[in-house]
Design a protein around this motif. Structure first.
Motif, PDB file in Angstrom:
ATOM      1  N   PHE A  82       2.635  94.380-108.566  1.00  0.00           N
ATOM      2  CA  PHE A  82       1.775  95.485-108.981  1.00  0.00           C
ATOM      3  C   PHE A  82       1.355  95.804-110.671  1.00  0.00           C
ATOM      4  O   PHE A  82       0.176  95.897-110.911  1.00  0.00           O
ATOM      5  N   ALA A  83       2.559  95.774-111.170  1.00  0.00           N
ATOM      6  CA  ALA A  83       2.519  95.863-112.716  1.00  0.00           C
ATOM      7  C   ALA A  83       1.755  94.592-113.171  1.00  0.00           C
ATOM      8  O   ALA A  83       0.959  94.746-114.156  1.00  0.00           O
ATOM      9  N   ALA A  84       1.951  93.454-112.671  1.00  0.00           N
ATOM     10  CA  ALA A  84       1.517  92.287-113.306  1.00  0.00           C
ATOM     11  C   ALA A  84      -0.235  92.041-112.920  1.00  0.00           C
ATOM     12  O   ALA A  84      -0.804  91.680-113.748  1.00  0.00           O
ATOM     13  N   ASN A  85      -0.351  92.636-111.673  1.00  0.00           N
ATOM     14  CA  ASN A  85      -2.002  92.702-111.359  1.00  0.00           C
ATOM     15  C   ASN A  85      -2.840  93.638-112.215  1.00  0.00           C
ATOM     16  O   ASN A  85      -3.776  93.348-112.887  1.00  0.00           O
ATOM     17  N   LEU A  86      -1.957  94.861-112.546  1.00  0.00           N
ATOM     18  CA  LEU A  86      -2.839  95.745-113.326  1.00  0.00           C
ATOM     19  C   LEU A  86      -2.712  95.255-114.797  1.00  0.00           C
ATOM     20  O   LEU A  86      -3.851  95.658-115.538  1.00  0.00           O
ATOM     21  N   LEU A  87      -1.846  94.716-115.472  1.00  0.00           N
ATOM     22  CA  LEU A  87      -1.793  93.907-116.669  1.00  0.00           C
ATOM     23  C   LEU A  87      -3.143  93.198-117.010  1.00  0.00           C
ATOM     24  O   LEU A  87      -3.660  93.250-117.860  1.00  0.00           O
ATOM     25  N   VAL A  88      -3.170  92.154-116.042  1.00  0.00           N
ATOM     26  CA  VAL A  88      -3.980  91.183-115.833  1.00  0.00           C
ATOM     27  C   VAL A  88      -5.503  91.931-116.043  1.00  0.00           C
ATOM     28  O   VAL A  88      -6.345  91.705-116.632  1.00  0.00           O
ATOM     29  N   VAL A  89      -5.724  92.785-115.183  1.00  0.00           N
ATOM     30  CA  VAL A  89      -7.042  93.591-115.034  1.00  0.00           C
ATOM     31  C   VAL A  89      -7.290  94.112-116.451  1.00  0.00           C
ATOM     32  O   VAL A  89      -8.339  94.274-117.050  1.00  0.00           O
ATOM     33  N   LEU A  90      -6.334  95.038-117.185  1.00  0.00           N
ATOM     34  CA  LEU A  90      -6.396  95.597-118.231  1.00  0.00           C
ATOM     35  C   LEU A  90      -6.843  94.650-119.208  1.00  0.00           C
ATOM     36  O   LEU A  90      -7.618  95.048-120.317  1.00  0.00           O
ATOM     37  N   LEU A  91      -6.145  93.556-119.329  1.00  0.00           N
ATOM     38  CA  LEU A  91      -6.193  92.347-120.320  1.00  0.00           C
ATOM     39  C   LEU A  91      -7.767  91.855-120.505  1.00  0.00           C
ATOM     40  O   LEU A  91      -8.302  91.680-121.432  1.00  0.00           O
ATOM     41  N   LEU A  92      -8.154  91.733-119.316  1.00  0.00           N
ATOM     42  CA  LEU A  92      -9.353  90.941-118.982  1.00  0.00           C
ATOM     43  C   LEU A  92     -10.602  92.231-119.342  1.00  0.00           C
ATOM     44  O   LEU A  92     -11.524  91.671-119.901  1.00  0.00           O
ATOM     45  N   GLN A  93     -10.428  93.212-118.906  1.00  0.00           N
ATOM     46  CA  GLN A  93     -11.365  94.484-119.425  1.00  0.00           C
ATOM     47  C   GLN A  93     -11.436  94.633-121.086  1.00  0.00           C
ATOM     48  O   GLN A  93     -12.297  94.599-121.682  1.00  0.00           O
TER      49      GLN A  93
END
Length: 223
Positions: free
Chosen positions: A68-79
């Motif tokens: 969950f944390a890894a997914n959220l981090l990837v999304v935030l970095l892409l944004q």
């Protein structure tokens, strides 16, 4: 933690991240329209089953939170990447926004559904194993996937498409997703069984390793 546990954890997180990145593409499977993430996401449930079977609910719960944390981090970095100003030579901003500019509603639905569905899958696997020991893995894998995917779909599609698509269409997609993802796991069960037997031999874990642990899903770890 053993190298095998770390390897499965990395594979679990990678499958989740890649499936989310692939969700933007729709594919045709016979008469059914699905997202490209369909070919990857069920693998995370198979890995989840293996981890609960060998390492128990406590460690599987930790891995789910890490995913969950890894997914959220990837999304935030892409944004963040989308917001950075491009050079004069950069002409693909509209395409990047189309691909990675996922709306918050879709992200919220996806993350909530994943967390709940994966926890249900791990919980059912663990409780059935406490009852049956090392026997009956096939039944555990099928039942836990059916319930986990059911919860995942029941949360994701109404949250993501409620008020956008007709209710009958949402229900049809939900049922199709649950059935197809469960069939996916059944088809690859022979391979999953071989992996579980090999892991069990290498790790030598107890069939009652979850006896007496806390099943509070919000706890990251009991260690």
């Amino acid at each position: 933690m053993s190298p095998l546990f770390v390897t499965l954890t990395v594979l679990f997180c990678v499958c989740l991240i890649v499936s989310n990145l692939m969700e933007i593409k729709t594919i045709q499977l016979g008469p059914l329209e699905l997202t490209a993430g369909f070919i990857v996401f069920p693998i995370s449930y198979i890995i989840n089953d293996c981890m609960v079977e060998i390492y128990g609910f406590r460690k599987a719960r930790l891995v789910i939170w890490l995913g969950f944390a890894a997914n959220l981090l990837v999304v935030l970095l892409l944004q963040a990447g989308l917001l950075l100003p491009g050079t004069s030579e950069w002409t693909a901003q509209p395409a990047m926004e189309t691909i990675y500019g996922t709306v918050p509603r879709m992200l919220g639905a996806s993350f909530t559904a994943f967390l709940c569905g994966s926890m249900v899958n791990a919980y059912v696997m663990s409780r059935m194993k406490l009852r049956d020991g090392n026997k009956g893995f096939t039944l555990r894998a099928i039942v836990s996937t059916l319930l986990g995917e059911g919860v995942d779909s029941a949360i994701f599609f109404p949250l993501a498409f409620g008020g956008i698509l007709p209710l009958t269409m949402i229900l049809t997609i939900m049922v199709n997703q649950v059935i197809l993802k469960t069939l996916y796991e059944i088809i690859v069960l022979p391979l999953t069984l071989r992996i579980v037997r090999r892991l069990r031999t290498l790790e030598r874990t107890s069939p009652t390793l979850d006896q007496g642990i806390s099943y509070k899903w919000w706890r990251i770890t009991d260690l």
